[in-house]
Design a protein around this motif. Sequence first.
Motif, short mmCIF file in Angstrom:
data_model
loop_
_atom_site.label_atom_id
_atom_site.label_comp_id
_atom_site.label_asym_id
_atom_site.label_seq_id
_atom_site.Cartn_x
_atom_site.Cartn_y
_atom_site.Cartn_z
N GLY A 87 38.49 -15.78 -29.43
CA GLY A 87 37.44 -15.98 -30.10
C GLY A 87 36.58 -14.76 -30.75
O GLY A 87 35.50 -14.94 -31.58
N VAL A 88 37.35 -13.69 -30.60
CA VAL A 88 36.76 -12.26 -31.37
C VAL A 88 37.22 -12.25 -32.71
O VAL A 88 36.44 -11.80 -33.45
N LEU A 89 38.22 -13.26 -33.11
CA LEU A 89 38.77 -12.98 -34.41
C LEU A 89 37.76 -13.61 -35.59
O LEU A 89 37.88 -12.95 -36.57
N PRO A 90 36.81 -14.45 -35.42
CA PRO A 90 35.88 -14.82 -36.57
C PRO A 90 35.19 -13.53 -36.92
O PRO A 90 34.82 -13.28 -38.20
N LEU A 91 34.35 -12.46 -35.78
CA LEU A 91 33.75 -11.45 -36.21
C LEU A 91 34.78 -10.50 -37.14
O LEU A 91 34.47 -9.75 -38.04
N ALA A 92 36.00 -10.17 -36.54
CA ALA A 92 36.90 -9.47 -37.16
C ALA A 92 37.17 -9.72 -38.49
O ALA A 92 37.22 -9.21 -39.49
N THR A 93 37.24 -11.10 -38.67
CA THR A 93 37.66 -11.78 -40.19
C THR A 93 36.48 -11.39 -41.25
O THR A 93 36.60 -11.25 -42.22
N ALA A 94 34.99 -11.68 -40.33
CA ALA A 94 33.93 -11.50 -41.46
C ALA A 94 33.92 -10.07 -41.83
O ALA A 94 33.51 -9.67 -42.98
N VAL A 95 34.22 -9.22 -40.70
CA VAL A 95 34.19 -7.58 -41.23
C VAL A 95 35.04 -7.35 -42.41
O VAL A 95 34.88 -6.74 -43.22
N VAL A 96 36.36 -7.79 -42.04
CA VAL A 96 37.36 -7.46 -43.00
C VAL A 96 37.05 -8.29 -44.45
O VAL A 96 37.07 -7.38 -45.46
N ALA A 97 36.67 -9.35 -44.34
CA ALA A 97 36.29 -10.14 -45.75
C ALA A 97 35.08 -9.52 -46.43
O ALA A 97 35.12 -9.08 -47.49
N THR A 98 34.06 -8.97 -45.53
CA THR A 98 32.91 -8.28 -46.08
C THR A 98 33.35 -7.08 -47.01
O THR A 98 33.00 -6.80 -48.19
N VAL A 114 27.97 -11.42 -33.99
CA VAL A 114 28.33 -10.31 -33.07
C VAL A 114 27.95 -10.94 -31.68
O VAL A 114 28.68 -10.46 -30.66
N ALA A 115 27.04 -11.62 -31.56
CA ALA A 115 26.76 -12.34 -30.30
C ALA A 115 27.92 -13.06 -29.70
O ALA A 115 28.23 -13.11 -28.55
N GLY A 116 28.34 -13.78 -30.51
CA GLY A 116 29.83 -14.64 -30.22
C GLY A 116 30.81 -13.89 -29.61
O GLY A 116 31.52 -14.08 -28.61
#
Length: 273
Positions: A87-98, A114-116
């Motif tokens: 479930g941490v994957l979305p945050l990691a994806t958002a950081v890399v994409a940004t 970040v909360a998720g």
Amino acid sequence: MLGFSLSFPGTAWSLAGFGPWTSTGLRGVIAALLAGAALAAARVPLPARQDRPGLLVVAGGCVLGFPLLTTLALQTSSTAHSAIVIGVLPLATAVVATLRTRVRQPAPFWWGAVAGAAVVLAFTLLQSHGRPTLADLYLLAALLVCAAGYAEGGRLARRMPGWQVIAWAVVAALPVTAATAVAALAVEPVHPTAEAVAGLLYIAAVSQFGAFVVWYRGMAGIGVARAGQLQLAQPLLTLVWSVLLLGEHLPPAAPPTAAAVLVCIAVTQRARA
């Protein structure tokens, strides 16, 4: 997301008859055969030279790294626990994409993302009594390489059809996956039960190819970062499948964790880039 949510149960089924390296190799080979047939039928030309490095990133992260690392993790971890960790994957994806696309997201988006991730990490530490297990380390490495593959694939899907992105990626990885399958079949025991074969076919045809077709198309439509946050709901679906299909015990903390994650999704989707 629905197609991906059955990936861990499918992997668990395949591990009942195939070793982790065999499962990963055969998964990639079958997906490459399907993708190659689709590319040939559509007479798709070779990708442009400037797109090939990105396709190799997708191949390394989504076709090789993530499948192998999660398969190794599932040898000692339940699908329910593994699903929450990922479930941490979305945050990691958002950081890399940004960082990769330079598309800025508003503050509420990052608060929700970040909360998720924080909720997921808290669950992980609770289940492992404050100490990450070897399976957790495999999963952490898996989500990092997959985030790079997601972000790069979503970027490429703005330049070419999403199905071609994943199709070329699995074809590019074929030499490695084929060599892995051949080497693993020589040393790992194989018991091809109906359940194991069904699991292998699912993770090859859907998890490794079919689900990516619509996933990258969606990323191109609404943006990599926002689309990635929708995957916060995947752990909830996987928890349901793990109980219904595998008979696993649901950790008491899992339902409230999944509910909190859904709230975080709502926050990220209401934010506007």
